[in-house]
Design an enzyme around this catalytic site. Structure first.
Site, short mmCIF file in Angstrom:
data_model
loop_
_atom_site.label_atom_id
_atom_site.label_comp_id
_atom_site.label_asym_id
_atom_site.label_seq_id
_atom_site.Cartn_x
_atom_site.Cartn_y
_atom_site.Cartn_z
N ARG A 144 0.86 -1.17 -0.53
CA ARG A 144 -0.49 -0.03 0.54
C ARG A 144 1.28 1.09 -0.62
O ARG A 144 0.49 2.25 -0.59
CB ARG A 144 -0.76 0.22 1.57
CG ARG A 144 -1.85 -0.95 0.90
CD ARG A 144 -2.86 -1.58 2.18
NE ARG A 144 -3.89 -2.30 2.36
CZ ARG A 144 -4.98 -2.62 2.94
NH1 ARG A 144 -5.32 -1.56 3.38
NH2 ARG A 144 -5.27 -3.62 2.04
N ASP A 193 -16.74 6.51 7.77
CA ASP A 193 -15.15 6.32 7.15
C ASP A 193 -14.28 7.64 7.40
O ASP A 193 -14.27 8.47 7.11
CB ASP A 193 -15.36 5.46 5.75
CG ASP A 193 -14.65 4.44 5.87
OD1 ASP A 193 -15.11 2.82 5.62
OD2 ASP A 193 -13.64 4.46 5.64
#
Length: 288
Positions: A53, A160
């Site tokens: 990532r 979120d």
């Protein structure tokens, strides 16, 4: 954006060595930053995930190493910190994921709330850690199927940490393969094809029911509540026990009396909170 001209990074000649070298110090720095800004605990078993990532952010910024990326992150938090958080956050989701929760909504909870809240005509549900919105929209489908009268005040909050997934949720546009496993009736009633024919969009009646907001669960919550139901599934597995205790205590504070909480299949409240009664299959009822 850092000058991409310095990016020329590639794999070694044999193609087997990693593109970038991530030292123990680099990983520990990333883990500390993730913990400080998100509450997520990154143990050594997450090293490969972290590499993949953050390597994408190194390429995107045109940098050449983890060390330089971390220096850039420290020097330019206004430009990069949100990208770092978005990269670390896990966003696995699907429609009707863990279907037992939606069976519980359809067969027990929503019919009960329709009677219980008939005087206030109010329903509040929160999808915490909503990712790209498919959980929140599935909840909305269940609410529509329950047949609440049109004069009810019904709102589903979807939050979120990742601003990118929230943008996707607000649009409500998904690849066709995301709805392949859904019933024909669900597809017909709640989705329409996009003009290019390669995606589908959630119908407006569902999109109008769901409100997306960015929220770090470990920071102050601006909502008032109370909520009749909170979904927080497969989120707390990334937090340490102290953060979990604080989070579930906070959820209990924001739930109505006799409110309900749904968590992920790999999670439980044993040793974390005594404010909920387990009802089975990771469904809990607030008791105090």
């Amino acid at each position: 954006m850092v000058n991409a001209a310095i990016a020329g990074v590639s794999r070694s000649a044999n193609g087997n060595e990693p593109e970038f070298d991530m030292t123990d110090r680099d990983f520990n720095t990333i883990a500390e930053l993730a913990g400080r800004h998100t509450g997520i605990v990154l143990g050594p078993h997450k090293r490969t995930m972290v590499y993949g990532r953050i390597a994408r952010r190194i390429r995107a910024t045109g940098l050449v190493s983890f060390q330089r990326y971390l220096a850039y992150l420290e020097q330019h938090p206004d430009q990069e910190l949100s990208h770092f958080i978005n990269a670390i956050t896990t966003n696995l989701t699907s429609f009707f994921r863990e279907p037992h929760h939606f069976h519980f909504l359809d067969q027990q909870l929503l019919p009960r709330l329709k009677l219980q809240n008939s005087a206030s005509k109010r329903l509040r549900i929160w999808s915490a850690g909503c990712s790209i919105g498919q959980e929140a929209y599935t909840i909305a489908i269940s609410v529509l199927r329950a047949g609440f009268p049109k004069d009810w005040d019904i709102r589903i909050l979807a939050t979120d940490l990742d601003s990118n997934v929230l943008a996707t949720g607000e649009q409500g546009i998904y690849p066709l393969d995301h709805i392949e496993s859904l019933d024909v009736e669900v597809k017909r009633n709640h989705f329409r094809p996009t003009p290019d024919g390669r995606s589908v969009q959630i119908n407006a009646d569902l999109r109008n029911m769901v409100h997306f907001k960015r929220l770090n669960l470990l920071e102050p919550w601006p909502m008032n509540g109370p909520f009749d139901l909170i979904f927080c599934r497969n989120v707390v597995i990334y937090f340490n026990k102290d953060s979990q205790r604080m989070l579930f205590d906070h959820f209990a504070d924001y739930l109505a009396a006799d409110g309900h909480l749904c968590i992920g299949h790999s999670e439980n409240l044993a040793g974390v909170s005594e404010r909920f009664q387990p009802l089975g299959q990771t469904v809990y009822r607030k008791i105090r």
